[in-house]
Design a protein around this motif. Structure first.
Motif, PDB file in Angstrom:
ATOM      1  N   MET A 296      20.362   2.031  36.981  1.00  0.00           N
ATOM      2  CA  MET A 296      20.436   0.590  37.633  1.00  0.00           C
ATOM      3  C   MET A 296      19.216  -0.059  37.429  1.00  0.00           C
ATOM      4  O   MET A 296      19.240  -1.276  37.219  1.00  0.00           O
ATOM      5  CB  MET A 296      21.010   0.822  38.915  1.00  0.00           C
ATOM      6  CG  MET A 296      22.308   1.269  39.242  1.00  0.00           C
ATOM      7  SD  MET A 296      22.972   1.030  40.781  1.00  0.00           S
ATOM      8  CE  MET A 296      23.051  -0.680  41.089  1.00  0.00           C
ATOM      9  N   GLU A 297      17.952   0.394  37.693  1.00  0.00           N
ATOM     10  CA  GLU A 297      16.732  -0.175  37.497  1.00  0.00           C
ATOM     11  C   GLU A 297      16.705  -0.853  35.872  1.00  0.00           C
ATOM     12  O   GLU A 297      16.259  -1.839  35.798  1.00  0.00           O
ATOM     13  CB  GLU A 297      15.497   0.712  37.742  1.00  0.00           C
ATOM     14  CG  GLU A 297      15.282   0.980  39.169  1.00  0.00           C
ATOM     15  CD  GLU A 297      14.280   2.036  39.581  1.00  0.00           C
ATOM     16  OE1 GLU A 297      13.728   1.978  40.601  1.00  0.00           O
ATOM     17  OE2 GLU A 297      13.900   2.557  38.586  1.00  0.00           O
ATOM     18  N   ARG A 298      17.196   0.016  34.946  1.00  0.00           N
ATOM     19  CA  ARG A 298      17.181  -0.365  33.574  1.00  0.00           C
ATOM     20  C   ARG A 298      18.219  -1.293  33.079  1.00  0.00           C
ATOM     21  O   ARG A 298      18.010  -2.322  32.410  1.00  0.00           O
ATOM     22  CB  ARG A 298      17.065   0.703  32.693  1.00  0.00           C
ATOM     23  CG  ARG A 298      16.053   1.615  32.724  1.00  0.00           C
ATOM     24  CD  ARG A 298      15.917   2.657  31.637  1.00  0.00           C
ATOM     25  NE  ARG A 298      17.182   3.861  32.018  1.00  0.00           N
ATOM     26  CZ  ARG A 298      18.074   4.183  31.483  1.00  0.00           C
ATOM     27  NH1 ARG A 298      18.647   3.511  30.743  1.00  0.00           N
ATOM     28  NH2 ARG A 298      18.784   5.025  32.148  1.00  0.00           N
ATOM     29  N   ASN A 299      19.250  -1.500  33.949  1.00  0.00           N
ATOM     30  CA  ASN A 299      20.459  -2.000  33.220  1.00  0.00           C
ATOM     31  C   ASN A 299      21.045  -3.237  34.412  1.00  0.00           C
ATOM     32  O   ASN A 299      21.289  -4.347  34.081  1.00  0.00           O
ATOM     33  CB  ASN A 299      21.598  -1.169  32.981  1.00  0.00           C
ATOM     34  CG  ASN A 299      21.507  -0.185  31.873  1.00  0.00           C
ATOM     35  OD1 ASN A 299      21.384  -0.628  30.749  1.00  0.00           O
ATOM     36  ND2 ASN A 299      20.779   1.063  32.174  1.00  0.00           N
ATOM     37  N   ASP A 300      20.913  -3.034  35.743  1.00  0.00           N
ATOM     38  CA  ASP A 300      21.633  -3.691  36.743  1.00  0.00           C
ATOM     39  C   ASP A 300      20.491  -3.813  37.852  1.00  0.00           C
ATOM     40  O   ASP A 300      20.942  -3.761  39.141  1.00  0.00           O
ATOM     41  CB  ASP A 300      22.861  -3.201  36.876  1.00  0.00           C
ATOM     42  CG  ASP A 300      23.943  -3.124  35.900  1.00  0.00           C
ATOM     43  OD1 ASP A 300      24.191  -4.514  35.314  1.00  0.00           O
ATOM     44  OD2 ASP A 300      24.833  -2.143  35.542  1.00  0.00           O
ATOM     45  N   PRO A 301      19.393  -4.218  37.727  1.00  0.00           N
ATOM     46  CA  PRO A 301      18.490  -4.506  39.007  1.00  0.00           C
ATOM     47  C   PRO A 301      18.992  -5.311  40.098  1.00  0.00           C
ATOM     48  O   PRO A 301      18.766  -5.002  41.267  1.00  0.00           O
ATOM     49  CB  PRO A 301      17.230  -4.845  38.045  1.00  0.00           C
ATOM     50  CG  PRO A 301      17.388  -5.577  36.839  1.00  0.00           C
ATOM     51  CD  PRO A 301      18.783  -4.836  36.390  1.00  0.00           C
ATOM     52  N   GLU A 302      19.695  -6.241  39.559  1.00  0.00           N
ATOM     53  CA  GLU A 302      20.222  -7.322  40.496  1.00  0.00           C
ATOM     54  C   GLU A 302      21.418  -6.680  41.525  1.00  0.00           C
ATOM     55  O   GLU A 302      21.507  -7.325  42.548  1.00  0.00           O
ATOM     56  CB  GLU A 302      20.783  -8.815  40.007  1.00  0.00           C
ATOM     57  CG  GLU A 302      22.167  -8.306  39.180  1.00  0.00           C
ATOM     58  CD  GLU A 302      21.799  -7.916  37.738  1.00  0.00           C
ATOM     59  OE1 GLU A 302      22.591  -8.155  36.847  1.00  0.00           O
ATOM     60  OE2 GLU A 302      20.730  -7.403  37.269  1.00  0.00           O
ATOM     61  N   TYR A 303      21.937  -5.629  41.235  1.00  0.00           N
ATOM     62  CA  TYR A 303      22.891  -4.933  41.948  1.00  0.00           C
ATOM     63  C   TYR A 303      22.363  -4.148  43.195  1.00  0.00           C
ATOM     64  O   TYR A 303      22.858  -3.402  43.731  1.00  0.00           O
ATOM     65  CB  TYR A 303      23.981  -4.188  41.105  1.00  0.00           C
ATOM     66  CG  TYR A 303      25.233  -5.193  40.385  1.00  0.00           C
ATOM     67  CD1 TYR A 303      26.131  -5.823  41.214  1.00  0.00           C
ATOM     68  CD2 TYR A 303      24.645  -5.736  39.282  1.00  0.00           C
ATOM     69  CE1 TYR A 303      26.695  -6.420  40.434  1.00  0.00           C
ATOM     70  CE2 TYR A 303      25.562  -6.656  38.520  1.00  0.00           C
ATOM     71  CZ  TYR A 303      26.496  -6.964  39.343  1.00  0.00           C
ATOM     72  OH  TYR A 303      27.543  -7.784  38.738  1.00  0.00           O
ATOM     73  N   LEU A 304      20.983  -3.863  42.949  1.00  0.00           N
ATOM     74  CA  LEU A 304      20.135  -2.977  44.036  1.00  0.00           C
ATOM     75  C   LEU A 304      19.776  -3.808  45.169  1.00  0.00           C
ATOM     76  O   LEU A 304      19.059  -3.336  46.136  1.00  0.00           O
ATOM     77  CB  LEU A 304      19.100  -2.643  43.211  1.00  0.00           C
ATOM     78  CG  LEU A 304      19.240  -1.413  42.133  1.00  0.00           C
ATOM     79  CD1 LEU A 304      18.037  -1.119  41.434  1.00  0.00           C
ATOM     80  CD2 LEU A 304      19.836  -0.250  42.818  1.00  0.00           C
ATOM     81  N   ARG A 305      20.279  -5.193  45.336  1.00  0.00           N
ATOM     82  CA  ARG A 305      20.181  -5.931  46.574  1.00  0.00           C
ATOM     83  C   ARG A 305      21.142  -6.838  46.843  1.00  0.00           C
ATOM     84  O   ARG A 305      21.863  -7.061  45.871  1.00  0.00           O
ATOM     85  CB  ARG A 305      18.604  -6.744  46.352  1.00  0.00           C
ATOM     86  CG  ARG A 305      18.657  -7.556  45.374  1.00  0.00           C
ATOM     87  CD  ARG A 305      17.393  -8.186  44.855  1.00  0.00           C
ATOM     88  NE  ARG A 305      17.453  -9.294  44.014  1.00  0.00           N
ATOM     89  CZ  ARG A 305      17.127  -8.949  42.715  1.00  0.00           C
ATOM     90  NH1 ARG A 305      16.753  -7.587  42.517  1.00  0.00           N
ATOM     91  NH2 ARG A 305      17.225 -10.029  41.736  1.00  0.00           N
TER      92      ARG A 305
END
Length: 300
Positions: free
Chosen positions: A259-268
């Motif tokens: 997720m950090e590499r591909n979808d960081p916006e979904y971590l918040r």
């Protein structure tokens, strides 16, 4: 931004909220709750599902996706990993619910997040379209004038389960005429059964913004449109289980790295307070329409 820098950013962004949400359950700072009282019921529901303090509440789950075809044995098609991350904004009337979610389809043996998948029914390879809903927002209001609308729950010996049995039926978001490869019915029909399990002691602990919770989710649905099953009979059964995390950095390492590499916006959670909601089918329709438009431009 490097991995360590991104992770430091994520950690610092949640640190303030986590501090209030992980206080020891043994605290004596308690307020007894009447879960049949509409206000207590909603406060407890939000605390079970999210965080009443307004901090991000990450909920991780993992599971499996099975085929369900009449007259055939079910096949294990995918493993899944999911993150739902929410926060609430409270006012006198209730809570604004700010939420985003993603579900990744993985190889059932290796756990690898799939980009392409060989469909054993059609014997064709297809592009995998993961579920990414950037806004799944809403509103929960306290019942007006002492109304009795409650979030459904069961309780036994200090264990509380908030549950939702959702049965879906309506017009398909994709028409059979325009998208015959992706849907096989003019209607969307399915079911989703959710359970959030918490301790009453945690719900009553005023030092906790978020009650520790475990969750289970079972869904019976039509074939995912990206599988290109068209009019094939049958559908999917998704079975998942998971828990609320203190912070997104508590995700399994492989999922956090992906997720950090591909979808960081979904971590918040969403930053703006809106009622906007995006759905998987809306995003898939845009994907197909854009792909068709690009193919038309490429034609001589």
């Amino acid at each position: 931004m490097g991995k360590s820098t991104r992770r430091s950013f994520i950690t610092s962004a949640v640190a303030a909220g986590v501090a209030g949400s992980v206080a020891k359950a043994e605290s004596a700072n308690r307020r007894p709750l009447d879960l049949d009282d509409p206000r207590d019921n909603l406060d407890a529901y939000i605390k079970a599902r999210s965080d009443v303090s307004g901090a991000d509440a990450p909920l991780w789950s993992t599971g499996h996706v099975w085929s369900f075809v009449p007259g055939q044995p079910s096949r294990l098609l995918f493993k899944t990993s999911a993150l739902v991350i929410s926060r609430t904004v409270r006012d006198e009337g209730g809570y604004d619910w700010l939420n985003r979610e993603c579900v990744y389809f993985q190889d059932p043996d290796t756990g690898e997040v799939l980009d392409r998948w060989f469909n054993p029914f059609t014997e064709r390879e297809v592009q995998v379209f993961h579920i990414r809903n950037i806004n799944v927002n809403g509103r929960f209001d306290y019942p007006a004038d002492g109304g009795s609308a409650l979030q459904p729950y069961t309780e036994h010996m200090g264990d509380v389960t908030f549950y939702w049995d959702l049965m879906f039926f309506g017009e398909s978001p994709l028409s059979m005429e325009e998208y015959p490869a992706y849907v096989g019915s003019p209607y969307y029909q399915g079911a989703a059964v959710y359970n959030h399990h918490v301790k009453r002691a945690d719900l009553e602990n005023q030092d906790l913004g978020a009650a520790p919770a475990s969750v289970s989710w079972v869904s019976n649905r039509q074939w995912a449109p990206w599988m290109e099953m068209g009019r094939w009979a049958g559908g999917l059964v998704m079975s998942t289980r998971g828990k609320k995390l203190a912070a997104v950095t508590d995700l399994p390492a492989e999922m956090l790295d992906y997720m950090e590499r591909n979808d960081p916006e979904y971590l918040r959670s969403p930053e703006e307070v809106t009622r906007n909601t995006t759905t998987f089918y809306e995003e898939f329709k845009k994907y197909v329409d854009e792909k068709r438009a690009n193919q038309m431009e490429e034609k001589p």
